[in-house]
Design an enzyme around this catalytic site. Structure first.
Site, PDB file in Angstrom:
ATOM      1  N   LYS A  96       0.980  -1.300   0.104  1.00 39.49           N
ATOM      2  CA  LYS A  96      -0.180   0.335   0.180  1.00 39.49           C
ATOM      3  C   LYS A  96       0.909   1.037   0.049  1.00 39.49           C
ATOM      4  O   LYS A  96       0.369   2.154  -0.764  1.00 39.49           O
ATOM      5  CB  LYS A  96      -1.294  -0.195   1.233  1.00 39.49           C
ATOM      6  CG  LYS A  96      -2.098  -1.015   0.810  1.00 39.49           C
ATOM      7  CD  LYS A  96      -3.076  -0.554   2.455  1.00 39.49           C
ATOM      8  CE  LYS A  96      -4.298  -1.843   2.143  1.00 39.49           C
ATOM      9  NZ  LYS A  96      -5.014  -1.952   2.975  1.00 39.49           N
ATOM     10  N   ASP A 112     -10.265   2.938   2.040  1.00 43.02           N
ATOM     11  CA  ASP A 112     -10.821   2.474   3.656  1.00 43.02           C
ATOM     12  C   ASP A 112     -12.257   3.491   4.701  1.00 43.02           C
ATOM     13  O   ASP A 112     -12.544   2.809   5.061  1.00 43.02           O
ATOM     14  CB  ASP A 112      -9.173   1.979   4.401  1.00 43.02           C
ATOM     15  CG  ASP A 112      -8.761  -0.216   4.037  1.00 43.02           C
ATOM     16  OD1 ASP A 112      -9.388  -0.062   3.353  1.00 43.02           O
ATOM     17  OD2 ASP A 112      -7.637   0.446   3.731  1.00 43.02           O
TER      18      ASP A 112
HETATM   19  P1  NDP Z   1      -1.166  -2.245  10.827  1.00 45.06           P
HETATM   20  O1  NDP Z   1       0.015  -3.063  10.725  1.00 45.06           O
HETATM   21  O2  NDP Z   1      -0.602  -1.256   9.983  1.00 45.06           O
HETATM   22  O3  NDP Z   1      -1.682  -1.535  11.978  1.00 45.06           O
HETATM   23  C1  NDP Z   1      -1.571  -2.872  13.323  1.00 45.06           C
HETATM   24  C2  NDP Z   1      -1.818  -1.897  14.525  1.00 45.06           C
HETATM   25  O4  NDP Z   1      -2.180  -3.107  14.914  1.00 45.06           O
HETATM   26  C3  NDP Z   1      -1.015  -0.948  15.434  1.00 45.06           C
HETATM   27  O5  NDP Z   1      -2.019  -0.062  15.748  1.00 45.06           O
HETATM   28  C4  NDP Z   1      -0.563  -1.987  16.219  1.00 45.06           C
HETATM   29  O6  NDP Z   1       0.004  -0.808  16.893  1.00 45.06           O
HETATM   30  C5  NDP Z   1      -1.052  -2.610  16.648  1.00 45.06           C
HETATM   31  N1  NDP Z   1      -0.482  -4.629  17.616  1.00 45.06           N
HETATM   32  C6  NDP Z   1      -0.761  -5.067  16.555  1.00 45.06           C
HETATM   33  N2  NDP Z   1      -0.431  -5.906  16.984  1.00 45.06           N
HETATM   34  C7  NDP Z   1      -0.435  -5.608  19.075  1.00 45.06           C
HETATM   35  C8  NDP Z   1      -0.383  -6.090  20.266  1.00 45.06           C
HETATM   36  N3  NDP Z   1      -0.106  -7.418  20.174  1.00 45.06           N
HETATM   37  N4  NDP Z   1      -0.198  -5.682  20.750  1.00 45.06           N
HETATM   38  C9  NDP Z   1      -1.431  -4.445  20.466  1.00 45.06           C
HETATM   39  N5  NDP Z   1      -1.514  -2.999  19.659  1.00 45.06           N
HETATM   40  C10 NDP Z   1      -1.369  -4.280  18.641  1.00 45.06           C
HETATM   41  O7  NDP Z   1      -2.117  -2.646  10.104  1.00 45.06           O
HETATM   42  P2  NDP Z   1      -3.422  -2.300   9.311  1.00 45.06           P
HETATM   43  O8  NDP Z   1      -3.824  -1.027  10.152  1.00 45.06           O
HETATM   44  O9  NDP Z   1      -3.690  -2.217   8.160  1.00 45.06           O
HETATM   45  O10 NDP Z   1      -4.317  -3.459  10.095  1.00 45.06           O
HETATM   46  C11 NDP Z   1      -4.902  -3.321  11.435  1.00 45.06           C
HETATM   47  C12 NDP Z   1      -6.066  -4.691  11.326  1.00 45.06           C
HETATM   48  O11 NDP Z   1      -7.369  -3.904  10.347  1.00 45.06           O
HETATM   49  C13 NDP Z   1      -5.600  -5.974  10.449  1.00 45.06           C
HETATM   50  O12 NDP Z   1      -6.891  -7.180  11.452  1.00 45.06           O
HETATM   51  C14 NDP Z   1      -6.449  -5.932   9.101  1.00 45.06           C
HETATM   52  O13 NDP Z   1      -7.048  -7.108   8.674  1.00 45.06           O
HETATM   53  C15 NDP Z   1      -8.074  -5.278   9.160  1.00 45.06           C
HETATM   54  N6  NDP Z   1      -8.206  -4.071   8.099  1.00 45.06           N
HETATM   55  C16 NDP Z   1      -9.357  -4.764   8.381  1.00 45.06           C
HETATM   56  C17 NDP Z   1     -10.209  -4.471   7.295  1.00 45.06           C
HETATM   57  C18 NDP Z   1     -11.788  -4.300   6.650  1.00 45.06           C
HETATM   58  O14 NDP Z   1     -11.944  -3.793   5.419  1.00 45.06           O
HETATM   59  N7  NDP Z   1     -12.553  -4.921   7.698  1.00 45.06           N
HETATM   60  C19 NDP Z   1      -9.832  -2.998   6.177  1.00 45.06           C
HETATM   61  C20 NDP Z   1      -7.650  -3.313   6.493  1.00 45.06           C
HETATM   62  C21 NDP Z   1      -7.464  -3.531   7.908  1.00 45.06           C
HETATM   63  P3  NDP Z   1       1.866  -0.606  17.243  1.00 45.06           P
HETATM   64  O15 NDP Z   1       1.598   0.389  15.982  1.00 45.06           O
HETATM   65  O16 NDP Z   1       1.883  -0.505  18.941  1.00 45.06           O
HETATM   66  O17 NDP Z   1       2.357  -1.914  16.489  1.00 45.06           O
END
Ligand code: NDP
Length: 287
Positions: A71, A108
């Site tokens: 992306k 999104d």
């Molecule tokens: P990113 O990798 O950009 O962000 C992930 C987020 O999750 C960050 O805020 C990260 O925190 C947090 N995170 C990950 N692991 C942990 C943990 N163990 N404890 C606390 N926080 C955690 O991913 P995206 O934003 O692209 O996607 C996030 C979710 O949204 C995914 O599950 C994806 O499938 C879903 N999604 C759904 C969509 C839909 O159409 N329904 C569209 C897009 C995404 P940190 O910053 O601290 O790493």
């Protein structure tokens, strides 16, 4: 489906891409509306992504979706960027245009708002307080969409405080940043809670959050869609909150691309939901 010399083509870039629901979704609409088109998976390694996009544009494709991990790279290669992608700093929809070249946008935020409106039609965001768990790519698009929809206050709860602060700075809007350990306190007087972290997703740890301070009138939206029923949604429903799962956003975010490539704004119906949900459920049963 019969492919001939006039078939319009689109697809989805990802690495891997086999998990993507987009081919199932777009081909359902193509069949439903009897459009002479096809939508295919495009598994492309990050090293070849830029060359592959340029090649696809010359091959006569109408455009493509872009999923992980491409992306940000897609954002960098476009000839023109729509405001939705400029805000999200990421591109998930490419349109190959004769006069503008490769045009990138992000659907999104649109998908999130459309799913919220469909799932909670009486819910009015204006001036209300929204809590976002997470500060990644999805949170970025959702926060921008909430601001555009007139939300009054945004609280961001994220594991990495730095990432949350960077998002808050980019939004140019009064945002309160909470440490991950303060998540439960951030819920006080909130009207909307959105999980945008990957916690609760299949293969990831569950999301543990004490909902005691969240008003029972608040709507809870988990954008994780595999599984569809997350622990967060179960806990929220049990205490009387309205809930919205991640499937609605997944379906609605596909609409702008389909409209660009195939010329019609497709409808998100219950039967489409069942069609895609059946695939998600079959996958979770396979383990
Ligand atoms: P990113 O990798 O950009 O962000 C992930 C987020 O999750 C960050 O805020 C990260 O925190 C947090 N995170 C990950 N692991 C942990 C943990 N163990 N404890 C606390 N926080 C955690 O991913 P995206 O934003 O692209 O996607 C996030 C979710 O949204 C995914 O599950 C994806 O499938 C879903 N999604 C759904 C969509 C839909 O159409 N329904 C569209 C897009 C995404 P940190 O910053 O601290 O790493």
């Amino acid at each position: 489906m019969i492919i001939d010399g006039t078939t319009r083509l689109a697809g989805v870039f990802g690495w891997p891409v086999s998990h993507s629901r987009s081919p199932r979704l777009h081909n359902y609409w193509l069949d439903l509306y009897r459009i002479n088109g096809a939508y295919v998976p495009l598994p492309v390694h990050p090293d070849h992504f830029v060359a592959a996009v340029r090649a696809l544009a010359t091959l006569g494709f109408a455009g493509a979706n872009v999923t992980l991990p491409h992306k940000e790279a897609a954002f960098g290669l476009c000839d023109a960027i729509e405001p939705s992608a400029a805000r999200a700093r990421a591109v998930n929809t490419l349109v190959f245009s004769a006069d503008r070249g490769i045009v990138g946008s992000s659907s999104d935020g649109f998908g999130f708002l459309a799913a919220l409106r469909a799932g909670a039609p009486l819910f009015d965001l204006r001036r209300l307080c929204a809590v976002l768990l997470g500060a990644g790519g999805a949170a970025r698009a959702i926060a921008a969409a909430l601001i555009e929809a007139g939300v009054g206050e945004i609280r961001i709860v994220n594991r990495s405080r730095e990432r949350a602060k960077a998002l808050a700075a980019d939004l140019a809007f009064p945002v309160k940043v909470f440490d991950w350990a303060q998540g439960a306190a951030a819920l006080e007087n909130a009207s909307l809670l959105v999980n945008t972290t990957s916690l609760g997703m299949k293969g990831e740890p569950p999301l543990e959050l004490d909902l005691t301070l969240l008003p029972r009138t608040a709507v809870v939206n988990d954008i994780v869609y595999a599984p569809l029923e997350t622990r967060l949604l179960g806990a929220a429903r049990a205490r009387g909150n309205g809930v919205i799962d991640g499937l609605g956003m997944l379906l609605h975010q596909a609409r702008p691309g389909f409209r660009h490539w195939f010329g019609l704004d497709p409808e998100v119906t219950d039967s489409l939901r069942r069609h895609v949900a059946a695939d998600l459920i079959a996958e979770s049963e396979r383990g």
